[in-house]
Design a protein around this motif. Structure first.
Motif, PDB file in Angstrom:
ATOM      1  N   PRO A 105       0.826  -1.206   0.000  1.00 27.73           N
ATOM      2  CA  PRO A 105       0.000   0.000   0.000  1.00 27.73           C
ATOM      3  C   PRO A 105       0.869   1.268   0.000  1.00 27.73           C
ATOM      4  CG  PRO A 105      -0.686  -1.500   1.745  1.00 27.73           C
ATOM      5  CD  PRO A 105       0.571  -2.052   1.154  1.00 27.73           C
ATOM      6  N   GLY A 106       0.448   2.225  -0.806  1.00 26.76           N
ATOM      7  CA  GLY A 106       1.159   3.497  -0.865  1.00 26.76           C
ATOM      8  C   GLY A 106       2.294   3.548  -1.866  1.00 26.76           C
ATOM      9  N   LEU A 107       2.627   2.420  -2.468  1.00 26.18           N
ATOM     10  CA  LEU A 107       3.708   2.409  -3.453  1.00 26.18           C
ATOM     11  C   LEU A 107       3.261   3.132  -4.715  1.00 26.18           C
ATOM     12  CD1 LEU A 107       6.561   1.322  -4.275  1.00 26.18           C
ATOM     13  CD2 LEU A 107       5.350  -0.612  -5.299  1.00 26.18           C
ATOM     14  N   ALA A 108       4.012   4.142  -5.116  1.00 27.04           N
ATOM     15  CA  ALA A 108       3.716   4.864  -6.351  1.00 27.04           C
ATOM     16  C   ALA A 108       4.074   3.971  -7.531  1.00 27.04           C
ATOM     17  CB  ALA A 108       4.509   6.161  -6.398  1.00 27.04           C
ATOM     18  N   PRO A 109       3.267   3.954  -8.583  1.00 29.18           N
ATOM     19  CA  PRO A 109       3.554   3.079  -9.725  1.00 29.18           C
ATOM     20  C   PRO A 109       4.812   3.511 -10.474  1.00 29.18           C
ATOM     21  CG  PRO A 109       1.653   4.481 -10.186  1.00 29.18           C
ATOM     22  CD  PRO A 109       2.048   4.730  -8.767  1.00 29.18           C
ATOM     23  N   PHE A 110       5.601   2.520 -10.872  1.00 30.19           N
ATOM     24  CA  PHE A 110       6.787   2.776 -11.684  1.00 30.19           C
ATOM     25  C   PHE A 110       6.997   1.616 -12.631  1.00 30.19           C
ATOM     26  CE2 PHE A 110       8.417   0.543  -8.018  1.00 30.19           C
ATOM     27  CZ  PHE A 110       9.485  -0.220  -8.472  1.00 30.19           C
ATOM     28  N   PHE A 111       7.787   1.869 -13.655  1.00 32.53           N
ATOM     29  CA  PHE A 111       8.019   0.831 -14.647  1.00 32.53           C
ATOM     30  C   PHE A 111       9.496   0.755 -14.999  1.00 32.53           C
ATOM     31  CE2 PHE A 111       6.865   4.682 -16.895  1.00 32.53           C
ATOM     32  CZ  PHE A 111       7.741   4.760 -17.961  1.00 32.53           C
ATOM     33  N   LEU A 112       9.900  -0.417 -15.468  1.00 37.73           N
ATOM     34  CA  LEU A 112      11.276  -0.671 -15.883  1.00 37.73           C
ATOM     35  C   LEU A 112      11.272  -0.958 -17.375  1.00 37.73           C
ATOM     36  CD1 LEU A 112      12.376  -3.200 -13.090  1.00 37.73           C
ATOM     37  CD2 LEU A 112      12.416  -0.712 -12.999  1.00 37.73           C
ATOM     38  N   ILE A 113      12.151  -0.274 -18.098  1.00 34.34           N
ATOM     39  CA  ILE A 113      12.317  -0.540 -19.529  1.00 34.34           C
ATOM     40  C   ILE A 113      13.798  -0.444 -19.862  1.00 34.34           C
ATOM     41  CG2 ILE A 113      10.027   0.267 -20.236  1.00 34.34           C
ATOM     42  CD1 ILE A 113      11.386   2.872 -21.171  1.00 34.34           C
ATOM     43  N   GLY A 114      14.120  -0.865 -21.074  1.00 33.13           N
ATOM     44  CA  GLY A 114      15.489  -0.752 -21.558  1.00 33.13           C
ATOM     45  C   GLY A 114      15.470  -0.255 -22.994  1.00 33.13           C
ATOM     46  N   ASP A 115      16.641  -0.134 -23.549  1.00 27.24           N
ATOM     47  CA  ASP A 115      16.775   0.270 -24.948  1.00 27.24           C
ATOM     48  C   ASP A 115      16.812  -0.997 -25.803  1.00 27.24           C
ATOM     49  OD1 ASP A 115      17.255   1.627 -27.321  1.00 27.24           O
ATOM     50  OD2 ASP A 115      19.429   1.587 -27.008  1.00 27.24           O
ATOM     51  N   PRO A 148      10.254  -5.372 -20.112  1.00 29.46           N
ATOM     52  CA  PRO A 148       9.569  -4.263 -19.464  1.00 29.46           C
ATOM     53  C   PRO A 148       8.594  -4.762 -18.398  1.00 29.46           C
ATOM     54  CG  PRO A 148       8.701  -4.592 -21.671  1.00 29.46           C
ATOM     55  CD  PRO A 148       9.858  -5.518 -21.513  1.00 29.46           C
ATOM     56  N   LEU A 149       8.400  -3.918 -17.394  1.00 32.71           N
ATOM     57  CA  LEU A 149       7.641  -4.341 -16.229  1.00 32.71           C
ATOM     58  C   LEU A 149       7.016  -3.140 -15.539  1.00 32.71           C
ATOM     59  CD1 LEU A 149       7.038  -6.561 -14.019  1.00 32.71           C
ATOM     60  CD2 LEU A 149       9.272  -5.998 -13.059  1.00 32.71           C
ATOM     61  N   LEU A 150       5.752  -3.247 -15.183  1.00 31.97           N
ATOM     62  CA  LEU A 150       5.044  -2.236 -14.409  1.00 31.97           C
ATOM     63  C   LEU A 150       4.886  -2.756 -12.988  1.00 31.97           C
ATOM     64  CD1 LEU A 150       3.352   0.354 -14.002  1.00 31.97           C
ATOM     65  CD2 LEU A 150       1.371  -0.957 -14.841  1.00 31.97           C
ATOM     66  N   ILE A 151       5.268  -1.941 -12.026  1.00 28.37           N
ATOM     67  CA  ILE A 151       5.166  -2.331 -10.610  1.00 28.37           C
ATOM     68  C   ILE A 151       4.249  -1.323  -9.933  1.00 28.37           C
ATOM     69  CG2 ILE A 151       6.431  -2.703  -8.468  1.00 28.37           C
ATOM     70  CD1 ILE A 151       8.912  -3.254 -10.302  1.00 28.37           C
ATOM     71  N   THR A 152       3.180  -1.851  -9.318  1.00 30.31           N
ATOM     72  CA  THR A 152       2.208  -1.008  -8.601  1.00 30.31           C
ATOM     73  C   THR A 152       2.057  -1.543  -7.182  1.00 30.31           C
ATOM     74  OG1 THR A 152       0.283  -2.333  -9.222  1.00 30.31           O
ATOM     75  CG2 THR A 152       0.951  -0.572 -10.754  1.00 30.31           C
ATOM     76  N   ALA A 153       1.187  -0.899  -6.428  1.00 29.14           N
ATOM     77  CA  ALA A 153       0.943  -1.332  -5.044  1.00 29.14           C
ATOM     78  C   ALA A 153       0.277  -2.687  -4.982  1.00 29.14           C
ATOM     79  CB  ALA A 153       0.081  -0.301  -4.325  1.00 29.14           C
TER      80      ALA A 153
END
Length: 171
Positions: A88-98, A161-166
């Motif tokens: 809970p409370g984790l702001a969404p972020f994502f990981l990508i590469g070139d 690539p990966l999306l990480i949310t709460a």
């Protein structure tokens, strides 16, 4: 009476201790310190002093180009299966590469990522031009170059690539 005697004795002892004078054991004021410095190579005749050069000092601020290349050795492009999380409370972020998988994923998901206010970590990128291209594809998304090896270890992930949310991790 006994209490007065104890208090008087204690105050006499305290006044003796607090009024004690410092004694100088040795005063080397007139003695040369050259012999002491010679053992540490600090003397004026030391060759180390004459050949020593100081590192250059950077006067201009660092730029993003100075942060590149970014390499995350624990992460590679690949398929990621959904995994539920409870943070809970984790702001969404994502990981990508070139890489092509990340660019395709970013094209397909950029509007969704913008809506949720996700911030991107570009975890594998060599050149500033490639980072600029990723930012153009994900127009309006904040993306920063950053190694994610420690994050990969903590979250037990191997691919992007990966999306990480709460509530979960998904591709």
């Amino acid at each position: 009476m006994k209490a007065n005697l104890i208090i008087g004795t204690l105050s006499l002892l305290l006044s003796t201790v607090t009024c004690a004078k410092h004694t100088v054991v040795e005063d080397l004021r007139d003695t040369s310190r050259r012999d002491y410095y010679r053992t540490l190579n600090f003397s004026n005749d030391s060759p180390a002093l004459h050949t020593m050069s100081l590192p250059t000092i950077r006067t201009e601020p660092y730029s993003e180009a100075d942060m590149l290349p970014v390499v995350s050795e624990r992460l590679t492009p690949g398929k990621v299966l959904y995994r539920a999380t409870n943070t809970p409370g984790l702001a969404p972020f994502f990981l990508i590469g070139d890489d092509e998988l990340s660019r395709s994923w970013l094209r397909a998901r950029s509007s969704f990522l913008r809506e949720m206010g996700a911030v991107g970590l570009v975890v594998n990128v060599q050149r500033l031009e490639a980072l600029t291209l990723l930012r153009a594809i994900g127009s309006g998304l904040e993306m920063v170059p950053a190694s994610a090896d420690e994050l990969a270890s903590v979250l037990n992930i191997q691919h992007y690539p990966l999306l990480i949310t709460a509530t979960g991790m998904e591709q």
